[in-house]
Scaffold this motif. Structure first.
Motif, mmCIF file in Angstrom:
data_model
loop_
_atom_site.group_PDB
_atom_site.id
_atom_site.type_symbol
_atom_site.label_atom_id
_atom_site.label_comp_id
_atom_site.label_asym_id
_atom_site.label_seq_id
_atom_site.Cartn_x
_atom_site.Cartn_y
_atom_site.Cartn_z
ATOM 1 N N VAL A 1 0.856 -1.181 0.000
ATOM 2 C CA VAL A 1 0.000 0.000 0.000
ATOM 3 C C VAL A 1 0.892 1.230 0.000
ATOM 4 O O VAL A 1 1.803 1.342 0.819
ATOM 5 C CB VAL A 1 -0.924 0.001 1.236
ATOM 6 C CG1 VAL A 1 -1.767 1.260 1.270
ATOM 7 C CG2 VAL A 1 -1.814 -1.228 1.232
ATOM 8 N N LEU A 2 0.635 2.106 -0.923
ATOM 9 C CA LEU A 2 1.457 3.308 -1.026
ATOM 10 C C LEU A 2 0.721 4.485 -0.386
ATOM 11 O O LEU A 2 -0.508 4.568 -0.457
ATOM 12 C CB LEU A 2 1.744 3.628 -2.492
ATOM 13 C CG LEU A 2 2.532 2.574 -3.263
ATOM 14 C CD1 LEU A 2 2.722 3.007 -4.696
ATOM 15 C CD2 LEU A 2 3.872 2.301 -2.606
ATOM 16 N N PRO A 3 1.472 5.370 0.209
ATOM 17 C CA PRO A 3 0.835 6.573 0.742
ATOM 18 C C PRO A 3 0.217 7.390 -0.385
ATOM 19 O O PRO A 3 0.858 7.667 -1.394
ATOM 20 C CB PRO A 3 1.978 7.328 1.425
ATOM 21 C CG PRO A 3 3.231 6.683 0.946
ATOM 22 C CD PRO A 3 2.889 5.294 0.528
ATOM 23 N N LYS A 4 -1.024 7.728 -0.179
ATOM 24 C CA LYS A 4 -1.798 8.325 -1.254
ATOM 25 C C LYS A 4 -1.203 9.645 -1.730
ATOM 26 O O LYS A 4 -1.092 9.902 -2.931
ATOM 27 C CB LYS A 4 -3.224 8.549 -0.741
ATOM 28 C CG LYS A 4 -4.159 9.130 -1.754
ATOM 29 C CD LYS A 4 -5.524 9.386 -1.107
ATOM 30 C CE LYS A 4 -6.419 10.140 -2.074
ATOM 31 N NZ LYS A 4 -7.253 11.127 -1.379
ATOM 32 N N LYS A 5 -0.786 10.414 -0.778
ATOM 33 C CA LYS A 5 -0.305 11.744 -1.133
ATOM 34 C C LYS A 5 0.912 11.660 -2.056
ATOM 35 O O LYS A 5 0.954 12.298 -3.115
ATOM 36 C CB LYS A 5 0.050 12.498 0.156
ATOM 37 C CG LYS A 5 -0.021 13.986 0.034
ATOM 38 C CD LYS A 5 0.245 14.628 1.395
ATOM 39 C CE LYS A 5 0.897 15.989 1.191
ATOM 40 N NZ LYS A 5 1.656 16.433 2.368
ATOM 41 N N ASP A 6 1.886 10.860 -1.654
ATOM 42 C CA ASP A 6 3.094 10.747 -2.464
ATOM 43 C C ASP A 6 2.801 10.086 -3.798
ATOM 44 O O ASP A 6 3.363 10.461 -4.829
ATOM 45 C CB ASP A 6 4.152 9.948 -1.707
ATOM 46 C CG ASP A 6 4.629 10.683 -0.464
ATOM 47 O OD1 ASP A 6 4.521 11.920 -0.445
ATOM 48 O OD2 ASP A 6 5.083 10.015 0.478
ATOM 49 N N ALA A 7 1.942 9.076 -3.763
ATOM 50 C CA ALA A 7 1.641 8.379 -5.002
ATOM 51 C C ALA A 7 1.002 9.316 -6.012
ATOM 52 O O ALA A 7 1.392 9.365 -7.180
ATOM 53 C CB ALA A 7 0.727 7.183 -4.720
ATOM 54 N N GLU A 8 0.035 10.061 -5.557
ATOM 55 C CA GLU A 8 -0.636 10.970 -6.496
ATOM 56 C C GLU A 8 0.288 12.090 -6.935
ATOM 57 O O GLU A 8 0.186 12.592 -8.051
ATOM 58 C CB GLU A 8 -1.902 11.537 -5.846
ATOM 59 C CG GLU A 8 -3.008 10.511 -5.743
ATOM 60 C CD GLU A 8 -4.293 11.119 -5.175
ATOM 61 O OE1 GLU A 8 -4.203 12.185 -4.536
ATOM 62 O OE2 GLU A 8 -5.361 10.507 -5.370
ATOM 63 N N ALA A 9 1.183 12.474 -6.057
ATOM 64 C CA ALA A 9 2.064 13.590 -6.395
ATOM 65 C C ALA A 9 3.130 13.185 -7.399
ATOM 66 O O ALA A 9 3.474 13.972 -8.274
ATOM 67 C CB ALA A 9 2.702 14.146 -5.129
ATOM 68 N N SER A 10 3.634 11.968 -7.293
ATOM 69 C CA SER A 10 4.857 11.660 -8.022
ATOM 70 C C SER A 10 4.766 10.480 -8.968
ATOM 71 O O SER A 10 5.638 10.318 -9.808
ATOM 72 C CB SER A 10 5.994 11.398 -7.035
ATOM 73 O OG SER A 10 6.111 12.459 -6.119
ATOM 74 N N LEU A 11 3.787 9.664 -8.825
ATOM 75 C CA LEU A 11 3.677 8.536 -9.740
ATOM 76 C C LEU A 11 2.688 8.903 -10.838
ATOM 77 O O LEU A 11 1.884 9.829 -10.684
ATOM 78 C CB LEU A 11 3.229 7.289 -8.973
ATOM 79 C CG LEU A 11 4.253 6.803 -7.946
ATOM 80 C CD1 LEU A 11 3.718 5.612 -7.168
ATOM 81 C CD2 LEU A 11 5.565 6.445 -8.631
ATOM 82 N N PRO A 12 2.749 8.198 -11.938
ATOM 83 C CA PRO A 12 1.862 8.555 -13.043
ATOM 84 C C PRO A 12 0.392 8.495 -12.633
ATOM 85 O O PRO A 12 0.008 7.620 -11.853
ATOM 86 C CB PRO A 12 2.196 7.516 -14.121
ATOM 87 C CG PRO A 12 3.043 6.512 -13.476
ATOM 88 C CD PRO A 12 3.676 7.132 -12.294
ATOM 89 N N PRO A 13 -0.397 9.401 -13.115
ATOM 90 C CA PRO A 13 -1.808 9.431 -12.720
ATOM 91 C C PRO A 13 -2.549 8.207 -13.225
ATOM 92 O O PRO A 13 -2.321 7.724 -14.330
ATOM 93 C CB PRO A 13 -2.320 10.714 -13.397
ATOM 94 C CG PRO A 13 -1.378 10.968 -14.510
ATOM 95 C CD PRO A 13 -0.045 10.475 -14.054
ATOM 96 N N LEU A 14 -3.412 7.710 -12.390
ATOM 97 C CA LEU A 14 -4.215 6.548 -12.754
ATOM 98 C C LEU A 14 -5.640 7.028 -13.012
ATOM 99 O O LEU A 14 -6.361 7.361 -12.089
ATOM 100 C CB LEU A 14 -4.198 5.518 -11.619
ATOM 101 C CG LEU A 14 -2.863 4.847 -11.325
ATOM 102 C CD1 LEU A 14 -2.981 3.951 -10.107
ATOM 103 C CD2 LEU A 14 -2.390 4.055 -12.521
#
Length: 406
Positions: free
Chosen positions: A318-331
């Motif tokens: 499970v990835l932290p939502k904030k970092d994932a949305e900020a830095s990983l490609p948008p889903l």
DNA sequence: GCAATTGCATGATTT
DNA sequence: AAAATCATGCAATTG
């Protein structure tokens, strides 16, 4: 703490912090089934780096040499660091006489890492990075590193983007000792100087001490490699360096001290001589990684302390939502996105599935297919996964970070 | 049918 | 106190 219910996977040892070299090797084999690596891989279950001490180190198989069997000394690194031409692409960077495997390995690593800073020949005591160093960097936000950065187990996600590279190469001078001397003691003193970005960020390189090297060695009747390393590194790297050291060496004596406003860690290592190759690999990885840290090439975009369910056998984190949305490609869609992540230490590219679950009115972000990664690095609850940006667009760099308190 | 994987819901914890 | 986030159990699905 330590390995609770974990099956002791191959690589032997019993020491909780021992790198699982057989597992690493297996992962490399798995990830490169057609052996696309530019260097030969040793066979699985070959002579392990962590094999128990043998009294007859003399007979080493001549070929194949590879991941765990590089008998060439660390002097290869010295010559690499000192003699490499300053070049921005590594394709023509190999005129020196390294052993083939070292050349392959370094060639691979350097290409892989787009690692382009080299000291010029005959300039080993000058500061080859001085010239074009400071202007190209972003001078916007200046992170300040306090000592708590390494007390907590966090490699804070704000690498200094404008820290200069280390002043000198990691020059481990390996004395000329024939490989088949059955037992010996080697003393290596090594000092790496980098500036401590928080306090010294405006100091010019001229005022920094030059790289010092001195080394001594002698042969005795022992199977132990004694190693004295003195690192003076940026504080953001210290955690990583010491964690690596703990993982790689059975015994670690280390102390911190402040010196000239910089944090110095003195380390004494003892290790079986059969792990010499492992040591060389490790030092090279440290060398490359410190340079990359210091040049700002590594920038943390996400860090997650792993939970029990992250490392359980379902293979998803499970990835932290904030970092994932900020830095990983948008889903946008429900379809998973494959993220390619180069392992920071291994010549392996992991392919993770990145997806989300609807959760209440929100989302949960999941990194999938992480079983092998977790197993290979021996990650347990409390350890962490750290994702860095990669200079290659669309790719990432991933690192398994073992917890340091034990 | 079963083992492995995937999707979701729920309750705990944090903000 | 309410909302957001997340760890985890389990149902559903897949091979």
């Amino acid at each position: 703490m330590g390995g609770d219910g974990r099956p002791s996977d191959g690589g032997g040892g019993g020491h909780p912090h021992q790198f699982q070299y057989q597992a690493l090797l297996a992962a490399v084999h798995t990830q490169n089934p057609n052996n696309t690596l530019p260097f030969p891989l040793p066979p699985l279950n070959g002579p392990g780096a962590d094999a128990p001490p043998t009294n007859s180190v003399a007979r080493q198989p001549p070929t194949p040499r590879g991941f765990t069997d590089w008998s060439a000394s660390t002097s290869a690194f010295t010559s690499l660091a000192v003699q490499s031409p300053p070049s921005s692409n590594a394709t023509n960077a190999y005129h020196y006489s390294l052993s083939p495997c070292y050349a392959f390995w370094t060639h691979y690593m350097l290409n892989k890492n787009a690692y382009s800073y080299y000291p010029a020949p005959n300039q080993e005591h000058t500061h080859p990075f001085y010239h074009d160093n400071n202007q190209a960097k972003d001078l916007g936000s200046v992170p300040s590193f306090g000592f708590e950065s390494f007390n907590t187990a966090s490699l804070a996600p704000n690498m200094s983007a404008h820290m200069p590279p280390m002043e000198g190469p990691l020059s481990v001078k390996e004395p000329e000792i024939p490989e088949d001397v059955p037992a010996r003691v080697v003393r290596i003193k090594d000092e790496m100087e980098t500036r401590n970005g928080g306090e010294l960020k405006f100091e010019t390189l001229d005022t920094l001490p030059e790289l010092k090297q001195d080394h001594e060695s002698r042969a005795t009747v022992s199977n132990t490699l004694y190693l004295h390393i003195r690192f003076t590194v940026h504080i953001s790297v210290l955690h990583w360096v010491s964690a690596q050291l703990v993982h790689h060496y059975r015994k670690l004596i280390a102390k911190w001290q402040m010196k000239d406003g910089k944090l110095v860690r003195e380390i004494q290592l003892r290790r079986n001589i059969t792990s010499h190759n492992e040591h060389a690999i490790f030092l090279f990885c440290v060398h490359v990684n410190i340079q990359k840290f210091n040049s700002g090439e590594y920038q943390v975009i996400l860090r997650k302390e792993l939970t029990k369910s992250d490392v359980a056998n379902v293979g998803r984190i499970v990835l932290p939502k904030k970092d994932a949305e900020a830095s990983l490609p948008p889903l946008c869609e429900r379809d998973p996105v494959i993220l390619q992540m180069d392992d920071m230490v291994l010549p392996v590219t992991w392919k993770f599935k990145y997806r989300f679950w609807p959760n209440n009115k929100s989302r949960m972000y999941i990194l999938d297919s992480t079983t092998e990664f977790v197993k290979t690095h021996g990650l347990q609850a409390g350890d962490a996964i750290v994702i860095y940006k990669n200079p290659v667009p669309g790719k990432y760099i991933v690192r398994g970070e073992k917890a340091t308190n034990h």
